[in-house]
Design a protein around this motif. Structure first.
Motif, PDB file in Angstrom:
ATOM      1  N   VAL A  59       1.000  -1.218   0.151  1.00  0.00           N
ATOM      2  CA  VAL A  59      -0.040  -0.076  -0.121  1.00  0.00           C
ATOM      3  C   VAL A  59       0.844   1.326  -0.069  1.00  0.00           C
ATOM      4  CG1 VAL A  59      -1.945  -1.061   1.382  1.00  0.00           C
ATOM      5  CG2 VAL A  59       0.017   0.131   2.310  1.00  0.00           C
ATOM      6  N   ALA A  60       0.396   2.507  -0.382  1.00  0.00           N
ATOM      7  CA  ALA A  60       1.052   3.649  -0.395  1.00  0.00           C
ATOM      8  C   ALA A  60       0.244   4.352   0.562  1.00  0.00           C
ATOM      9  CB  ALA A  60       1.235   4.124  -1.848  1.00  0.00           C
ATOM     10  N   MET A  61       0.560   5.371   1.197  1.00  0.00           N
ATOM     11  CA  MET A  61      -0.190   6.225   2.166  1.00  0.00           C
ATOM     12  C   MET A  61      -0.011   7.588   1.657  1.00  0.00           C
ATOM     13  SD  MET A  61       0.125   5.324   6.191  1.00  0.00           S
ATOM     14  CE  MET A  61       2.015   5.686   6.453  1.00  0.00           C
ATOM     15  N   ALA A  62      -1.433   8.323   1.514  1.00  0.00           N
ATOM     16  CA  ALA A  62      -1.523   9.421   0.955  1.00  0.00           C
ATOM     17  C   ALA A  62      -0.887  10.555   2.127  1.00  0.00           C
ATOM     18  CB  ALA A  62      -2.865   9.859   0.860  1.00  0.00           C
ATOM     19  N   ALA A  63      -0.972  10.470   3.392  1.00  0.00           N
ATOM     20  CA  ALA A  63      -0.797  11.338   4.576  1.00  0.00           C
ATOM     21  C   ALA A  63      -0.372  10.257   5.667  1.00  0.00           C
ATOM     22  CB  ALA A  63      -1.611  12.259   4.928  1.00  0.00           C
TER      23      ALA A  63
END
Length: 159
Positions: free
Chosen positions: A31-35
């Motif tokens: 996953v990639a986190m937006a913030a």
């Protein structure tokens, strides 16, 4: 609670990456986190993310909201389309059923029963063991504690 594309209810409070109520560990996938305003570098390195900010970057993604300090959970929950799989994960105890594990299973099954998008629940163990039965060590500890409570009588002494 927010719902992901596959229908799972996720814990949250702020929805902005600040409070870490939704902290979980990525067990499989990416996953990639937006913030991120709350997780430290060591938590990120250990695979923890904020589910409210996590966007899948791979096919199936499995996250664990009950990850312990050792990164393991006693119940792994995976969803594949309309199938919810619950995997017992206490190999050190041959998947013996303790109260905590039974509560986790009950909660997962209750959630699945309320979710019309889940058709089947599968409960499995690890490759060597399904479940050894009740956790006799936990039962013995509780029996000893009950015995101590019943037999202990306060004594008052004076010099």
């Amino acid at each position: 609670m927010p719902r992901c594309a596959r229908g799972a209810d996720l814990p949250f409070a702020c929805k902005g990456g600040v409070c870490a109520t939704c902290k979980c560990k990525v067990v499989r996938g990416e996953v990639a986190m937006a913030a991120n305003y709350s997780l430290e570098a060591d938590e990120l390195a250990a695979g923890y993310v904020l589910s409210c900010q996590a966007l899948p970057t791979s096919g199936d993604v499995v996250v664990d909201f009950d990850a312990r300090g050792d990164g393991m959970s006693e119940l792994l929950i995976t969803r594949h389309n309309r199938v919810l799989q619950l995997t017992l994960n206490r190999p050190q105890a041959r998947n013996a059923l303790n109260n905590a594990l039974l509560e986790q299973i009950a909660e997962a099954l209750e959630s699945a029963a309320a979710d019309a998008s889940i058709s089947v629940c599968v409960i499995s163990g690890n490759p060597r063991y399904f479940a050894a039965g009740a956790d006799l060590n936990e039962m013995a500890e509780k029996r000893s504690a009950r015995h101590l409570r019943r037999s202990a009588s306060p004594s008052v002494g004076a010099d």
